[in-house]
Write a protein that holds these residues in place. Structure first.
Motif, PDB file in Angstrom:
ATOM      1  N   HIS A   1     -46.990 -38.332 -28.703  1.00  0.00           N
ATOM      2  CA  HIS A   1     -47.864 -39.340 -29.298  1.00  0.00           C
ATOM      3  C   HIS A   1     -47.927 -39.270 -30.821  1.00  0.00           C
ATOM      4  CE1 HIS A   1     -49.575 -41.275 -25.768  1.00  0.00           C
ATOM      5  NE2 HIS A   1     -49.719 -40.096 -25.192  1.00  0.00           N
TER       6      HIS A   1
ATOM      7  N   ALA B   1     -50.150 -46.308 -24.114  1.00  0.00           N
ATOM      8  CA  ALA B   1     -50.545 -45.653 -25.360  1.00  0.00           C
ATOM      9  C   ALA B   1     -49.338 -45.337 -26.235  1.00  0.00           C
ATOM     10  CB  ALA B   1     -51.319 -44.374 -25.037  1.00  0.00           C
TER      11      ALA B   1
ATOM     12  N   TYR C   1     -52.647 -43.002 -33.754  1.00  0.00           N
ATOM     13  CA  TYR C   1     -51.441 -42.890 -32.938  1.00  0.00           C
ATOM     14  C   TYR C   1     -50.446 -43.948 -33.419  1.00  0.00           C
ATOM     15  CZ  TYR C   1     -54.453 -40.402 -29.581  1.00  0.00           C
ATOM     16  OH  TYR C   1     -55.314 -39.515 -28.967  1.00  0.00           O
TER      17      TYR C   1
END
Length: 506
Positions: free
Chosen positions: A370, A407, A421
């Motif tokens: 991430h 994500a 992120y």
């Protein structure tokens, strides 16, 4: 002279898309989600979160045509000598389907059918002999494939025998496997094509002496004479062939341990799932061909985007060994730097493949996925319908699967840079309806065919592995010195290390 650069047509598209984000591609291309999804039997695949658009994908598809990928698959199935450095075909597909034309392919399919018949008889013979535990002794493809399938299909075990796997030449591995087993109720299968693999023979000798009975020794090998000399009766030796590489061999008698665990009927279903993927890869055009699209995506990420690694993230604990299996399949097949005619390749080839099972991996290396500096493309693998009745657990597992892919693609911006992120991290989603012998066979065959297509695109040989030989040869030369029976090594660093080892030994 360097081989032609297959990535040249892709680079203008990579430059054009350099500032594009996955979320923007999804928003700007109506129908993208459906266009970049396809189903093959029990597998649904989505490439919608890869960092290419329609134009770039069209260039990739043209690349497959220019490289002759469809013709290369025809050559593979028909038994052409696609393994040029060893002057032989690679006919693992003949172990599970009869889609090849010509005498070579038909003869291979006939040999495979005969071997399955013999294996079925040995399965019944061993499983009804009073044996409770069977140790599969092999390394590389003789271990990783059967180990993966036996573990993944644990819900289908028929309970007649328990399977164990012994691979590492480290004696602690043998001690661990034998602990708690009764030698009077244990059998061993020694799997080695040449019956000369150092690790397998050393571990085989340990087990042979421990069992104190050759009646419970079995083998899978192309060298029946050596197996007999070791103490395995010829009627307990199943065949291997030089036209099947170890990392492609679980469909053969190397799958003896699989059949012992789940029975021949389930083993046949595993083959049928792979055969379904075989038919698809032969018949579907590149733009609708799951293994080819998977391969083109890998080439795009490796060469157009310059991403050096690849993560495989199965969200099912039964597939926890899949990244280990794929490390060998991908990195041994594609870890080449010259073409079959000896020219240096023009681009980077094999990515470093790694991974782990979700959700455990989320608490391990997902931080780097991430927020790390390197972008790591990922294959997410999910199973829609579990084999257990714990609905809350499965809902949580699926929500994590979907959330992590989202994500990685979309990211999140915060006023605190440490909590931001970057996103825009590409992934492919593979969903299995359920984890069954059929779906597992199809999944593994998909990866096999993707690897072969990548090798064609890069102009390398996917079926040799000369890179593993040098270390073996040096180890053989060093063994007498390590045992204190031979001359000192020539290499000064090795000589110093050996002296240090010997000073510390009793």
């Amino acid at each position: 002279m360097t081989a032609p650069d297959p990535s040249a047509p892709l680079l203008p598209h990579a430059r054009r898309l350099a500032s594009s984000r996955i979320a923007d591609l999804l928003a700007s291309e109506p129908g993208r989600v459906s266009e970049l999804a396809l189903r093959v039997g029990p597998i649904h695949a989505s490439f919608a979160r890869q960092r290419y658009d329609r134009q770039a994908l069209a260039a990739l598809v043209r690349l497959a045509g220019d490289a002759g990928v469809p013709a290369a698959f025809r050559a593979l199935f028909d038994g052409r000598k696609v393994n040029a450095s060893e002057d032989r075909p690679a006919l693992h597909v003949a172990l599970r389907s009869a889609l090849g034309t010509g005498d070579v392919a038909r003869d291979a399919s006939a040999q495979a059918a005969e071997a399955r018949s013999r294996m079925a008889a040995l399965v019944e013979r061993l499983a009804s002999s009073g044996v409770t535990d069977v140790v599969n002794v092999g390394i590389g493809g003789s271990d990783l494939g059967p180990r993966l399938v036996v573990d993944a299909l644990r819900d289908f075990h028929d309970g007649r025998v328990r399977l164990h796997f012994l691979a590492n030449v480290d004696g602690s591995d043998a001690a661990r496997v034998m602990a708690g087993l009764d030698p009077a109720r244990t059998a061993a299968i020694l799997v080695s094509k040449s019956f000369s693999t150092q690790e397998t023979l050393l571990n085989g000798r340990v087990l042979r002496d421990w069992l104190d009975s050759g009646e419970r020794l079995y083998a899978v090998s192309a060298n029946v004479a050596r197996a007999e000399a070791f103490g395995v009766a010829a009627d307990r030796v199943l065949p291997m062939w030089d036209w099947v590489g170890g990392r492609y061999s679980l469909w053969s008698a190397v799958g003896f341990s699989i059949a012992l665990a789940v029975g021949m009927e389930r083993f046949q279903e595993l083959l049928e799932g792979a055969a379904e993927m075989d038919a698809h890869v032969l018949e579907a055009p590149p733009q609708a061909n799951l293994p080819v699209l998977h391969a083109l995506t890998a080439v795009w990420n490796r060469n157009a985007l310059g991403l050096p690694t690849q993560a495989v993230l199965p969200y099912d604990q039964r597939l926890a060994l899949l990244p280990d299996y794929l490390q060998q399949l991908v990195m041994e097949s594609l870890g080449k730097s010259v073409t079959p005619d000896g020219k240096p390749v023009a681009v980077d080839t094999v990515p470093v493949l790694w991974g782990g099972a979700g959700t455990n991996a989320q608490h391990s290396f997902f931080q780097a996925l991430h927020q790390g500096t390197q972008v790591v493309p990922a294959d997410f693998i999910g199973v829609v319908n579990p084999a257990h009745g714990h609905a809350e657990n499965h809902a949580a597992l699926l929500s994590n699967l979907l959330a992590q892919a989202e994500a990685l693609a979309n990211g999140f911006q915060s006023d605190d840079p440490q909590k931001s992120y970057p996103g825009n991290r590409p992934s492919t989603m593979l969903l299995l309806d359920a984890l069954t012998p059929r779906s597992l066979g199809a999944l593994i065959a998909m990866y096999e065919h993707s690897v072969y297509a990548q090798s064609v695109l890069w102009g390398i040989n996917a079926f040799d592995q000369w890179g593993v030989e040098l270390g073996k040869r040096i180890a053989g030369d060093l063994l007498p010195a390590v045992k204190g029976e031979g001359p000192e090594p020539d290499d000064p660093a090795t000589r110093a290390l050996l002296a240090e080892i010997q000073r510390r030994q009793p």
